[in-house]
Motif scaffolding. Structure first.
Motif, PDB file in Angstrom:
ATOM      1  N   GLU A   1       0.982  -0.917  -7.501  1.00 55.39           N
ATOM      2  CA  GLU A   1       0.905  -1.062  -8.953  1.00 55.39           C
ATOM      3  C   GLU A   1      -0.154  -0.154  -9.576  1.00 55.39           C
ATOM      4  N   GLN A   2      -1.113   0.299  -8.777  1.00 58.28           N
ATOM      5  CA  GLN A   2      -2.108   1.232  -9.307  1.00 58.28           C
ATOM      6  C   GLN A   2      -1.522   2.621  -9.528  1.00 58.28           C
ATOM      7  N   ARG A   3      -0.361   2.887  -8.923  1.00 56.66           N
ATOM      8  CA  ARG A   3       0.308   4.173  -9.101  1.00 56.66           C
ATOM      9  C   ARG A   3       1.539   4.077 -10.001  1.00 56.66           C
TER      10      ARG A   3
ATOM     11  N   GLN B   1       0.828  -1.204   0.000  1.00 58.53           N
ATOM     12  CA  GLN B   1       0.000   0.000   0.000  1.00 58.53           C
ATOM     13  C   GLN B   1       0.869   1.264   0.000  1.00 58.53           C
ATOM     14  N   LEU B   2       0.602   2.123  -0.965  1.00 53.85           N
ATOM     15  CA  LEU B   2       1.233   3.447  -1.028  1.00 53.85           C
ATOM     16  C   LEU B   2       0.126   4.473  -1.223  1.00 53.85           C
ATOM     17  N   LYS B   3       0.036   5.412  -0.303  1.00 51.56           N
ATOM     18  CA  LYS B   3      -0.981   6.467  -0.374  1.00 51.56           C
ATOM     19  C   LYS B   3      -2.386   5.905  -0.544  1.00 51.56           C
ATOM     20  N   GLY B   4      -2.648   4.807   0.185  1.00 53.45           N
ATOM     21  CA  GLY B   4      -3.979   4.232   0.200  1.00 53.45           C
ATOM     22  C   GLY B   4      -4.340   3.380  -1.001  1.00 53.45           C
TER      23      GLY B   4
END
Length: 247
Positions: free
Chosen positions: A157-159, A150-153
């Motif tokens: 991979e979504q970012r 998790q990065l920034k919620g």
């Protein structure tokens, strides 16, 4: 020895016979777009099509973009959720099935940038998602799936995947800033001695790698986007029954 390797990805399914002694494709690969939605039946039909294309009767290795335990799919983030619980080894006719990034990592550790490297090596495949393969003194820790940290919620991979770059219309430099943020996170967690980046972006390192600045050495994968095919074949070769010793 040639073994057929097949690499299932979120956008394409690729396969080719591999000379597992030297880690190279022995025939030109066949790529077929991944069926949408990527359910087990249609994907299995593509795998069978690739097997038929090469008239293959020997050992087969298949990668899958998710956690695989003893041939059974446990997670399916970038393909249809109906994969969860499927015995993929049975579905693919007894093939050896493993996580896609683990396969790519095995190939890169044997034939590419990870060869003869000591310590902790992290291999990432950046494409439709982010796959990961973690090795300590050459030993794989399977199914790490670090693209889902998790990065920034959000899943990382979504970012920071290549798909996220395309869908967000990011320049390579702006996307590289997201990649750097992610790499700093995994660097903090594992203190690797080397990070190797494979997947589709490994073919264009000059566009983004100069913009990434972390403490750990980072290099593009030597095998680029063929690593999954090679690693799948390599795994199948290791799993194949060995002839009995002559007494």
């Amino acid at each position: 020895m040639d073994v057929l390797g097949i690499d299932i990805g979120g956008s394409g399914i690729k396969g080719a016979p591999v000379d597992v002694e030297v880690g190279t494709l022995s025939q030109e690969r066949l790529r077929v777009p991944t069926p949408q939605p990527a359910k087990p039946g249609p994907v299995a039909e593509v795998v069978a099509r690739i097997v038929d294309h090469f008239s293959w009767t020997g050992p087969i290795g298949v990668t899958f973009p998710g956690v695989v335990r003893d041939g059974v799919v446990m997670t399916a983030a970038n393909v249809h959720h109906s994969w969860i619980g499927v015995d993929a080894a049975e579905l693919f006719g007894g093939a050896t099935v493993l996580n896609d990034a683990d396969a790519a990592g095995m190939a890169e550790m044997t034939f590419g940038e990870g060869r003869d490297r000591r310590g902790t090596v992290l291999i990432l495949t950046i494409g439709t998602g982010i796959g990961s393969a973690l090795f300590t003194e050459g030993v794989l820790v399977p199914n790490t799936e670090l693209g889902h940290l998790q990065l920034k919620g959000k899943d990382a991979e979504q970012r920071a995947s290549d798909r996220a770059r395309e869908e967000s219309g990011l320049t390579w430099e702006k996307w590289a800033a997201r990649v750097e943020e992610y790499l700093r996170h995994v660097e903090m967690l594992f203190s690797p001695s080397l990070i190797v980046v494979g997947g589709g972006v490994s073919k264009r390192p000059g566009k983004w790698l100069p913009h990434v600045h972390i403490d750990t050495p980072i290099v593009p994968a030597a095998l680029q986007n063929e690593a999954g095919i090679i690693g799948a074949a390599q795994s199948a070769a290791q799993s194949a029954p060995q002839p009995a010793p002559i007494r």
